[in-house]
Design a protein around this motif. Structure first.
Motif, short mmCIF file in Angstrom:
data_model
loop_
_atom_site.label_atom_id
_atom_site.label_comp_id
_atom_site.label_asym_id
_atom_site.label_seq_id
_atom_site.Cartn_x
_atom_site.Cartn_y
_atom_site.Cartn_z
N SER A 158 95.72 4.81 53.29
CA SER A 158 96.92 4.66 52.63
C SER A 158 97.91 4.29 53.92
O SER A 158 98.08 4.97 54.52
CB SER A 158 97.21 5.56 51.78
OG SER A 158 96.41 5.97 51.10
N ARG A 189 107.08 3.26 49.22
CA ARG A 189 105.65 2.97 48.43
C ARG A 189 104.60 2.86 49.38
O ARG A 189 104.41 3.11 50.35
CB ARG A 189 105.97 1.71 47.77
CG ARG A 189 106.31 0.71 48.61
CD ARG A 189 107.08 -0.64 47.83
NE ARG A 189 107.41 -1.97 48.68
CZ ARG A 189 108.28 -1.82 49.04
NH1 ARG A 189 109.64 -0.90 48.94
NH2 ARG A 189 108.86 -3.03 50.00
N SER A 248 100.95 1.42 44.88
CA SER A 248 101.30 2.76 44.17
C SER A 248 102.23 2.23 42.93
O SER A 248 102.81 1.28 43.12
CB SER A 248 102.00 3.44 45.17
OG SER A 248 103.18 2.88 45.54
N SER A 249 101.89 3.06 42.00
CA SER A 249 102.87 2.62 40.88
C SER A 249 104.06 3.41 41.03
O SER A 249 105.04 3.01 40.25
CB SER A 249 102.08 3.08 39.62
OG SER A 249 101.77 4.43 39.41
N TRP A 250 104.19 4.25 41.87
CA TRP A 250 105.36 5.09 41.99
C TRP A 250 106.17 4.56 42.98
O TRP A 250 105.71 3.47 43.83
CB TRP A 250 104.86 6.68 42.47
CG TRP A 250 103.91 6.67 43.55
CD1 TRP A 250 102.69 6.77 43.44
CD2 TRP A 250 104.24 6.51 45.02
NE1 TRP A 250 102.14 6.87 44.51
CE2 TRP A 250 102.93 6.76 45.57
CE3 TRP A 250 105.50 6.53 45.73
CZ2 TRP A 250 102.86 6.84 47.10
CZ3 TRP A 250 105.24 6.72 47.15
CH2 TRP A 250 104.16 6.81 47.81
N LEU A 274 106.17 14.20 47.45
CA LEU A 274 105.65 12.95 46.71
C LEU A 274 104.43 12.42 47.39
O LEU A 274 103.55 12.04 46.77
CB LEU A 274 106.82 11.90 46.46
CG LEU A 274 106.36 10.79 45.69
CD1 LEU A 274 106.11 11.13 44.40
CD2 LEU A 274 107.53 9.54 45.61
N GLU A 327 101.35 14.61 46.91
CA GLU A 327 100.76 14.62 45.49
C GLU A 327 100.42 13.27 45.34
O GLU A 327 99.19 13.53 44.45
CB GLU A 327 101.99 15.08 44.67
CG GLU A 327 101.70 14.79 43.07
CD GLU A 327 103.07 14.81 42.28
OE1 GLU A 327 102.71 14.65 41.00
OE2 GLU A 327 104.09 14.92 42.56
N LYS A 328 100.72 12.35 45.69
CA LYS A 328 100.09 11.03 45.01
C LYS A 328 99.21 10.16 46.07
O LYS A 328 98.49 9.43 45.31
CB LYS A 328 101.46 10.12 44.84
CG LYS A 328 102.43 10.51 44.01
CD LYS A 328 102.07 10.53 42.48
CE LYS A 328 103.10 10.87 41.40
NZ LYS A 328 102.66 10.76 40.08
#
Length: 344
Positions: A20, A30, A52-54, A75, A78-79
């Motif tokens: 990532s 992002r 990412s959608s966040w 964040l 978590e993601k």
């Protein structure tokens, strides 16, 4: 500031392990999660990328407050999926450091907290302008080769690239294939600061920018561009890829919010064609008033950005140069590709 992301033993070139890349951009934080599978029996490798959608706070803003810093790292924890995590910052953070709004100690503390929470799989780096250009170029070459495989019969498609011009919210990058060819281009970067705090775009968004101030700001921007371009090469020839914001601005269809030029992706465009289209577009965006009247918010950012792009096309490219706008190019993809090869 850079931390080693991992040792070679933790990653192999043929592994489908997820990597990532976290993009700490000027407007938001992002991530894109990459994986690849090596090809077999002459087949090309497959590369998958999941955005990412966040969205998280921009890093430069998050680091000004301990709670926001913790929230951003939480964040990510978590993601993000399992696998390596390469957190990178570019021009927005470079600018904040240059202004003194961010200190080196804050970046080092963020990197330490990141590893405390995510472990040794995570690393943080602040890319220099040249490193950002090299990452974008790696992504450009990858995308160009993939497109070439499907456009071999098209006479419109260029045989090779002479370089790349990219841009984002705070800087522009240029790669030029010199004696080193596509594997070792000459790379340049300069700050244009379109999205800088207190800049024309931010003031327009707040409704505090008048037509007079805009016109004065554009004249100042043109003067600043002369200094910005002083170290760039001139009379560049060949076919150049336009990527990221430059491609988005020139090629995409306009919306009510985004005043793009709609010249199209994957089409050969001449220098004169782009300059003439820019002149028409910029004229349509300029305010009629020249007084204290507030200017229309949607017009200011493309007007400022278009002014910068026009100066570049006017000054650094030969009239015989041509251009092709490519989708899907990002420094994050290039950072992944370069890191993957280094770690393999």
């Amino acid at each position: 500031l850079h931390q080693p992301a991992a040792t070679a033993s933790s990653f192999s070139k043929s592994s489908p392990m997820m990597i990532s890349v976290v993009d700490c951009g000027s407007g938001a934080t992002r991530a894109v999660s990459f994986s690849h599978q090596a090809g077999s029996q002459g087949q090309a490798e497959t590369l998958s990328a999941q955005k990412s959608s966040w969205r998280g706070e921009p890093l430069a803003r998050a680091l000004c407050n301990e709670q926001q810093t913790g929230n951003l790292i939480g964040l990510l924890e978590e993601k993000l999926p399992a696998g390596l995590v390469l957190v990178g910052a570019t021009a927005g953070v470079r600018d904040a450091v240059k202004r003194g709004d961010l200190l080196q100690a804050q970046l080092e503390d963020f990197a330490s907290q990141l590893q405390d929470r995510l472990g040794c799989r995570a690393s943080f780096s602040l890319l220099s302008g040249e490193a950002e250009a090299r990452a974008e170029w790696a992504s450009t070459v990858h995308t160009f080769k993939m497109k070439t495989a499907h456009a071999a019969a098209s006479q419109e498609w260029p045989i090779e690239l002479a370089g790349m011009l990219s841009g984002g919210g705070m800087s522009c990058q240029l790669a030029v294939c010199g004696e080193g060819g596509i594997d070792d281009p000459d790379c340049f970067s300069f700050d244009h600061r379109v999205l800088a705090p207190g800049g024309l775009a931010e003031r327009a968004a707040a409704g505090t920018l008048t037509a007079t101030e805009l016109n004065e700001g554009l004249r100042s921007m043109e003067e600043v561009m002369v200094d910005c371009m002083a170290g760039l090469p001139r009379r560049l020839r060949g076919t150049f890829a336009l990527v990221e914001w430059v491609a988005l601005f020139i090629a995409s269809d306009p919306t009510e919010r985004d005043k793009y030029m709609a010249l199209g992706y994957e089409q050969r465009l001449s220098r004169q064609q782009i300059i003439q289209a820019l002149d028409r577009h910029l004229q349509s965006l300029r305010p009629d008033a020249h007084d204290g009247t507030p200017v229309a918010r949607p017009n200011v950012q493309p007007l400022v950005y278009g002014t910068i792009i026009r100066a570049l096309f006017q000054e650094i490219f030969d009239d015989n140069a041509d251009f092709i706008c490519l989708k899907g190019v990002s420094w994050a993809t290039g950072h992944y590709l370069l890191s993957r090869h280094m770690l393999a």
